[in-house]
Write a protein that holds these residues in place. Structure first.
Motif, mmCIF file in Angstrom:
data_model
loop_
_atom_site.group_PDB
_atom_site.id
_atom_site.type_symbol
_atom_site.label_atom_id
_atom_site.label_comp_id
_atom_site.label_asym_id
_atom_site.label_seq_id
_atom_site.Cartn_x
_atom_site.Cartn_y
_atom_site.Cartn_z
ATOM 1 N N ARG A 196 33.883 43.629 54.161
ATOM 2 C CA ARG A 196 33.440 43.620 55.568
ATOM 3 C C ARG A 196 32.602 42.379 55.859
ATOM 4 N NH1 ARG A 196 32.197 49.021 54.690
ATOM 5 N NH2 ARG A 196 29.992 48.504 54.604
ATOM 6 N N LYS A 197 31.783 41.989 54.905
ATOM 7 C CA LYS A 197 30.876 40.858 55.106
ATOM 8 C C LYS A 197 31.602 39.516 55.033
ATOM 9 C CE LYS A 197 26.582 38.936 53.312
ATOM 10 N NZ LYS A 197 25.545 39.084 52.296
ATOM 11 N N THR A 198 32.494 39.350 54.055
ATOM 12 C CA THR A 198 33.102 38.037 53.802
ATOM 13 C C THR A 198 34.547 37.918 54.256
ATOM 14 O OG1 THR A 198 33.944 38.639 51.609
ATOM 15 C CG2 THR A 198 31.663 37.787 51.746
ATOM 16 N N ARG A 199 35.246 39.051 54.392
ATOM 17 C CA ARG A 199 36.685 39.093 54.692
ATOM 18 C C ARG A 199 37.511 38.442 53.579
ATOM 19 N NH1 ARG A 199 37.080 43.309 57.616
ATOM 20 N NH2 ARG A 199 36.371 43.124 59.727
ATOM 21 N N GLN A 200 36.912 38.244 52.418
ATOM 22 C CA GLN A 200 37.637 37.706 51.269
ATOM 23 C C GLN A 200 38.293 38.848 50.518
ATOM 24 O OE1 GLN A 200 34.626 35.549 49.128
ATOM 25 N NE2 GLN A 200 35.253 33.609 50.051
ATOM 26 N N ARG A 201 39.546 38.645 50.189
ATOM 27 C CA ARG A 201 40.316 39.667 49.490
ATOM 28 C C ARG A 201 40.115 39.511 47.986
ATOM 29 N NH1 ARG A 201 46.047 39.840 52.669
ATOM 30 N NH2 ARG A 201 45.193 40.519 54.647
ATOM 31 N N ARG A 202 39.266 40.336 47.435
ATOM 32 C CA ARG A 202 39.097 40.377 45.984
ATOM 33 C C ARG A 202 39.731 41.658 45.467
ATOM 34 N NH1 ARG A 202 32.926 38.396 45.043
ATOM 35 N NH2 ARG A 202 33.223 36.269 45.751
ATOM 36 N N ILE A 203 39.239 42.759 45.917
ATOM 37 C CA ILE A 203 39.784 44.065 45.550
ATOM 38 C C ILE A 203 40.404 44.694 46.790
ATOM 39 C CG2 ILE A 203 39.249 46.378 44.705
ATOM 40 C CD1 ILE A 203 38.995 44.230 42.546
ATOM 41 N N ILE A 204 39.638 44.744 47.878
ATOM 42 C CA ILE A 204 40.122 45.303 49.138
ATOM 43 C C ILE A 204 41.064 44.293 49.781
ATOM 44 C CG2 ILE A 204 39.437 46.183 51.409
ATOM 45 C CD1 ILE A 204 38.410 47.836 48.976
ATOM 46 N N GLY A 205 42.209 44.747 50.241
ATOM 47 C CA GLY A 205 43.150 43.869 50.928
ATOM 48 C C GLY A 205 44.200 43.247 50.031
ATOM 49 N N ILE A 206 44.195 43.599 48.743
ATOM 50 C CA ILE A 206 45.258 43.120 47.862
ATOM 51 C C ILE A 206 45.976 44.348 47.308
ATOM 52 C CG2 ILE A 206 44.014 41.006 47.230
ATOM 53 C CD1 ILE A 206 43.452 42.317 44.500
ATOM 54 N N GLY A 207 47.209 44.189 46.961
ATOM 55 C CA GLY A 207 47.944 45.299 46.373
ATOM 56 C C GLY A 207 47.617 45.416 44.894
ATOM 57 N N ARG A 208 47.342 46.632 44.451
ATOM 58 C CA ARG A 208 47.098 46.853 43.035
ATOM 59 C C ARG A 208 47.338 48.309 42.700
ATOM 60 N NH1 ARG A 208 41.075 47.698 41.525
ATOM 61 N NH2 ARG A 208 40.359 48.882 43.310
ATOM 62 N N GLU A 209 47.608 48.564 41.445
ATOM 63 C CA GLU A 209 47.813 49.924 40.954
ATOM 64 C C GLU A 209 46.477 50.453 40.444
ATOM 65 O OE1 GLU A 209 50.752 51.859 40.330
ATOM 66 O OE2 GLU A 209 51.912 50.476 41.563
ATOM 67 N N VAL A 210 46.114 51.643 40.878
ATOM 68 C CA VAL A 210 44.893 52.292 40.406
ATOM 69 C C VAL A 210 45.216 53.741 40.046
ATOM 70 C CG1 VAL A 210 43.337 50.825 41.739
ATOM 71 C CG2 VAL A 210 44.177 52.941 42.739
ATOM 72 N N PHE A 211 44.270 54.415 39.487
ATOM 73 C CA PHE A 211 44.426 55.823 39.144
ATOM 74 C C PHE A 211 43.822 56.675 40.249
ATOM 75 C CE2 PHE A 211 44.951 53.743 35.131
ATOM 76 C CZ PHE A 211 45.905 54.504 34.487
ATOM 77 N N GLY A 212 44.364 57.874 40.398
ATOM 78 C CA GLY A 212 43.839 58.824 41.363
ATOM 79 C C GLY A 212 43.203 59.995 40.635
ATOM 80 N N ARG A 213 42.400 60.733 41.374
ATOM 81 C CA ARG A 213 41.727 61.911 40.820
ATOM 82 C C ARG A 213 42.035 63.103 41.718
ATOM 83 N NH1 ARG A 213 36.689 63.635 42.154
ATOM 84 N NH2 ARG A 213 35.843 65.191 40.772
ATOM 85 N N ARG A 214 42.637 64.113 41.126
ATOM 86 C CA ARG A 214 42.976 65.322 41.876
ATOM 87 C C ARG A 214 41.746 66.198 42.100
ATOM 88 N NH1 ARG A 214 47.500 64.918 38.239
ATOM 89 N NH2 ARG A 214 49.351 64.393 39.448
ATOM 90 N N LYS A 215 41.903 67.163 42.972
ATOM 91 C CA LYS A 215 40.825 68.101 43.275
ATOM 92 C C LYS A 215 40.323 68.800 42.010
ATOM 93 C CE LYS A 215 39.811 72.044 46.269
ATOM 94 N NZ LYS A 215 40.374 72.916 47.310
ATOM 95 N N ASP A 216 41.242 69.093 41.086
ATOM 96 C CA ASP A 216 40.854 69.777 39.849
ATOM 97 C C ASP A 216 40.265 68.830 38.801
ATOM 98 O OD1 ASP A 216 43.028 68.435 38.723
ATOM 99 O OD2 ASP A 216 44.218 70.244 38.387
ATOM 100 N N GLY A 217 40.143 67.531 39.151
ATOM 101 C CA GLY A 217 39.529 66.557 38.257
ATOM 102 C C GLY A 217 40.491 65.796 37.371
ATOM 103 N N THR A 218 41.759 66.208 37.323
ATOM 104 C CA THR A 218 42.710 65.480 36.498
ATOM 105 C C THR A 218 42.981 64.112 37.090
ATOM 106 O OG1 THR A 218 44.614 66.491 37.601
ATOM 107 C CG2 THR A 218 43.836 67.548 35.578
ATOM 108 N N VAL A 219 43.207 63.143 36.207
ATOM 109 C CA VAL A 219 43.432 61.758 36.610
ATOM 110 C C VAL A 219 44.919 61.449 36.404
ATOM 111 C CG1 VAL A 219 42.843 59.367 36.070
ATOM 112 C CG2 VAL A 219 41.071 61.131 36.016
ATOM 113 N N PHE A 220 45.487 60.715 37.347
ATOM 114 C CA PHE A 220 46.911 60.358 37.282
ATOM 115 C C PHE A 220 47.096 58.921 37.764
ATOM 116 C CE2 PHE A 220 46.137 61.944 41.478
ATOM 117 C CZ PHE A 220 46.956 61.213 42.318
ATOM 118 N N PRO A 221 48.186 58.277 37.281
ATOM 119 C CA PRO A 221 48.441 56.882 37.704
ATOM 120 C C PRO A 221 48.962 56.805 39.131
ATOM 121 C CG PRO A 221 50.074 57.590 36.084
ATOM 122 C CD PRO A 221 49.107 58.721 36.279
#
Length: 130
Positions: A105-130
C-alpha cells in the motif's frame, strides 16, 4: 442446368415468399455494456469456478469467497467475511502477510503482493494443503 436441380420447377415470382428488409444488427462492439449484465456474468463465473476464489480489500479483509473455496477451506462465507485473509494461511505466511500488504500500500512495489506465487492454505480444521 445443374443436375441436382433437374426436375424441380421454380415457383412463379408472385408465389415466392418475400423477404423483409433487414434491420441493422447491433454487435457487442456497438452496444455499451450494461453494468448489470457484466455484474451478472462476473457473479456466474465466480460462483461456478472450479478453483477457489477469495477476494480481499486493501487491508486484507475477506470480501468474498466462492463455493469452491468454501469446500477447499471448510469455512462458510458467514464465518470468513470481514476476517483477515491470514486466517486461511499457515505460518510463516500468516504472520508476515499484514506487513506485505502495508508495504505494498505504501510503495506499490510488487514484492510479495501483486505477483503470482504458490503458497499453502490452512483449512478450518488446521490442516495445511498446497
Amino acid at each position: 442446368m445443374n443436375p441436382a436441380s433437374q426436375g424441380r420447377q421454380r415457383a412463379p415470382k408472385a408465389a415466392r415468399p418475400t423477404r423483409k428488409a433487414s434491420t441493422p444488427r447491433t454487435t457487442a462492439a456497438d452496444a455499451a455494456p450494461d453494468p448489470k449484465d457484466s455484474d451478472a456474468r462476473l457473479r456466474a463465473v465466480f460462483d461456478t469456478a472450479v478453483e477457489g476464489i477469495v477476494t480481499i480489500d486493501d487491508r486484507g479483509r475477506i470480501d468474498s469467497i466462492n463455493p469452491a473455496a468454501e469446500r477447499m477451506f471448510g469455512w462458510s462465507p458467514g464465518e470468513l467475511l470481514g476476517k483477515n485473509i491470514n486466517a486461511l494461511m499457515p505460518e510463516p505466511y500468516r504472520s508476515g502477510h499484514d506487513g506485505h500488504l502495508a508495504r505494498y500500500r505504501k510503495t506499490r512495489q510488487r514484492r510479495i503482493i501483486g505477483i503470482g506465487r504458490e503458497v499453502f492454505g490452512r483449512r478450518k480444521d488446521g490442516t495445511v494443503f498446497p
